[in-house]
Design a protein around this motif. Structure first.
Motif, PDB file in Angstrom:
ATOM      1  N   GLY A 130       5.848  -0.771  -6.580  1.00 18.83           N
ATOM      2  CA  GLY A 130       6.272  -0.861  -5.186  1.00 18.83           C
ATOM      3  C   GLY A 130       5.187  -0.424  -4.216  1.00 18.83           C
ATOM      4  O   GLY A 130       3.995  -0.513  -4.509  1.00 18.83           O
ATOM      5  N   GLY A 131       5.628   0.061  -3.049  1.00 18.74           N
ATOM      6  CA  GLY A 131       4.704   0.417  -1.979  1.00 18.74           C
ATOM      7  C   GLY A 131       3.618   1.392  -2.429  1.00 18.74           C
ATOM      8  O   GLY A 131       3.892   2.375  -3.111  1.00 18.74           O
ATOM      9  N   GLU A 193     -10.642   3.859  -0.643  1.00 21.73           N
ATOM     10  CA  GLU A 193     -10.384   4.014   0.794  1.00 21.73           C
ATOM     11  C   GLU A 193      -8.890   4.235   1.052  1.00 21.73           C
ATOM     12  O   GLU A 193      -8.515   5.021   1.928  1.00 21.73           O
ATOM     13  N   MET A 194      -8.040   3.530   0.307  1.00 19.93           N
ATOM     14  CA  MET A 194      -6.589   3.686   0.492  1.00 19.93           C
ATOM     15  C   MET A 194      -6.153   5.097   0.109  1.00 19.93           C
ATOM     16  O   MET A 194      -5.368   5.731   0.806  1.00 19.93           O
ATOM     17  N   VAL A 195      -6.643   5.582  -1.037  1.00 15.03           N
ATOM     18  CA  VAL A 195      -6.286   6.939  -1.460  1.00 15.03           C
ATOM     19  C   VAL A 195      -6.785   7.943  -0.420  1.00 15.03           C
ATOM     20  O   VAL A 195      -6.063   8.869  -0.023  1.00 15.03           O
ATOM     21  N   ASN A 220       2.787  -0.518   2.124  1.00 15.41           N
ATOM     22  CA  ASN A 220       1.474  -0.521   1.492  1.00 15.41           C
ATOM     23  C   ASN A 220       0.435   0.080   2.441  1.00 15.41           C
ATOM     24  O   ASN A 220       0.466  -0.190   3.643  1.00 15.41           O
ATOM     25  N   VAL A 221      -0.463   0.875   1.905  1.00 19.12           N
ATOM     26  CA  VAL A 221      -1.554   1.408   2.707  1.00 19.12           C
ATOM     27  C   VAL A 221      -2.412   0.227   3.144  1.00 19.12           C
ATOM     28  O   VAL A 221      -2.824  -0.576   2.295  1.00 19.12           O
ATOM     29  N   PRO A 222      -2.663   0.091   4.456  1.00 20.46           N
ATOM     30  CA  PRO A 222      -3.501  -1.022   4.883  1.00 20.46           C
ATOM     31  C   PRO A 222      -4.925  -0.847   4.362  1.00 20.46           C
ATOM     32  O   PRO A 222      -5.372   0.276   4.134  1.00 20.46           O
ATOM     33  N   ALA A 238      -0.072  -7.817   3.409  1.00 16.91           N
ATOM     34  CA  ALA A 238       0.430  -7.984   2.043  1.00 16.91           C
ATOM     35  C   ALA A 238       1.686  -7.147   1.840  1.00 16.91           C
ATOM     36  O   ALA A 238       1.676  -5.935   2.029  1.00 16.91           O
ATOM     37  N   ALA A 239       2.763  -7.809   1.470  1.00 19.56           N
ATOM     38  CA  ALA A 239       4.025  -7.089   1.284  1.00 19.56           C
ATOM     39  C   ALA A 239       4.021  -6.388  -0.060  1.00 19.56           C
ATOM     40  O   ALA A 239       3.301  -6.789  -0.972  1.00 19.56           O
ATOM     41  N   ALA A 240       4.802  -5.347  -0.171  1.00 16.46           N
ATOM     42  CA  ALA A 240       4.941  -4.656  -1.460  1.00 16.46           C
ATOM     43  C   ALA A 240       5.537  -5.652  -2.438  1.00 16.46           C
ATOM     44  O   ALA A 240       6.518  -6.321  -2.119  1.00 16.46           O
ATOM     45  N   PRO A 241       4.970  -5.766  -3.628  1.00 18.89           N
ATOM     46  CA  PRO A 241       5.538  -6.689  -4.609  1.00 18.89           C
ATOM     47  C   PRO A 241       6.953  -6.245  -4.976  1.00 18.89           C
ATOM     48  O   PRO A 241       7.227  -5.043  -5.036  1.00 18.89           O
TER      49      PRO A 241
END
Ligand code: HEC
Length: 244
Positions: A130-131, A193-195, A220-222, A238-241
């Motif tokens: 998920g997210g 970068e997201m972390v 989701n973290v952009p 991008a949506a959370a799968p």
């Protein structure tokens, strides 16, 4: 001297060469090395040999590749041999994440299946797939209290410890990319970068509970997804799968 010169000459030669083959007698007082000493030396050699590899600064074929010297960088082995630079960012993250996962595997198991009643599975888990806002927070700060994964309930005393302090943003990103894309899982790559973004924004000292994480469940973290699943989709949009 020929054999016919003296009837006994061959016997004498044979006798002398036999004497020469004998080892010299031990000097009086000296003792042969005892067997236990041999075993001790062998044991020391085995342990020392085992230390040599890990202690010599991470020797690896990628670094000390003899073919690279001959061919000027190109790796002639079939499949390219896996030299770090040659891999795309997703493949590299998967490779590094696979070894980084040893930190998690003791609990969540090598196959990501977890242990019933103790450690929840990472396979097909909505928390993994998920997210990314939620997944990064779980591993960065830890998780406590009841959680249900794939219909199984867990509430392990102490929950899961935070890993944020123990792992760099890059290491954490690699491991998260790995668990999102192993054992049948498939989801977008998580970058350093997201972390880092979550680390900068979220200063939290205590473990999360599932209820507190609900607002992040689908977020989701952009950030740019350089390669792998979802790389071609518009990054921030991008949506959370969907959780499987
Ligand atoms: C010492 C055991 C232990 C280790 C090591 C560990 N976990 Fe966990 N993990 C747990 C437990 C226990 C829970 C459930 C916590 C709860 O009950 O609230 C959990 C929950 C999770 C969850 C949410 C539930 C799920 O299964 O999807 C994720 C995601 C997760 N861990 C990922 C990781 C990652 C990634 C690592 C390695 C960096 C890791 N864990 C290392 C014990 C561990």
């Amino acid at each position: 001297m020929s054999a016919s010169a003296h009837p006994d000459s061959t016997d004498l030669d044979r006798l002398h060469s036999a004497v020469k083959r004998e080892k010299a007698d031990l000097a009086p007082e000296s003792q042969p090395a005892p067997l236990w000493a041999m075993f001790l030396l062998m044991l020391v050699a085995i342990i020392a040999g085992g230390q040599l590899g890990p202690m010599t600064g991470g020797w690896s074929f990628d670094v000390s590749n003899p073919f690279a010297l001959i061919s000027g960088g190109g790796d002639p082995r079939p499949g390219g041999g896996g030299a770090g630079d040659a891999l795309d960012p997703f493949a590299l993250a998967m490779k590094k994440g696979a070894s980084g996962y040893s930190v998690c595997g003791g609990c969540h198991q090598g196959n990501g299946g977890g242990l019933p009643g103790q450690f929840p599975p990472l396979t097909k888990s909505e928390y993994v797939l998920g997210g990314t806002e939620r997944l990064i927070r779980i591993v960065q700060h830890g998780l406590t209290g009841p959680v249900t994964v794939n219909g199984q309930s867990f509430n392990t005393p102490g929950g899961m410890q935070p890993f944020g302090g123990a792992m760099s943003s890059q290491d954490l990103a690699n491991v998260l990319t790995f668990i999102r894309n192993s054992w049948g899982n498939e989801a977008t790559m998580i970058t350093k970068e997201m972390v880092q973004k979550v680390r900068d924004e979220e200063k939290r000292a205590s473990q999360w509970t599932i209820a507190e994480l609900l607002p992040y469940a689908e977020k989701n973290v952009p950030g740019e997804i350089p390669a792998g699943p979802g790389a071609t989709a518009a990054p921030a949009a991008a949506a959370a799968p969907a959780a499987k």
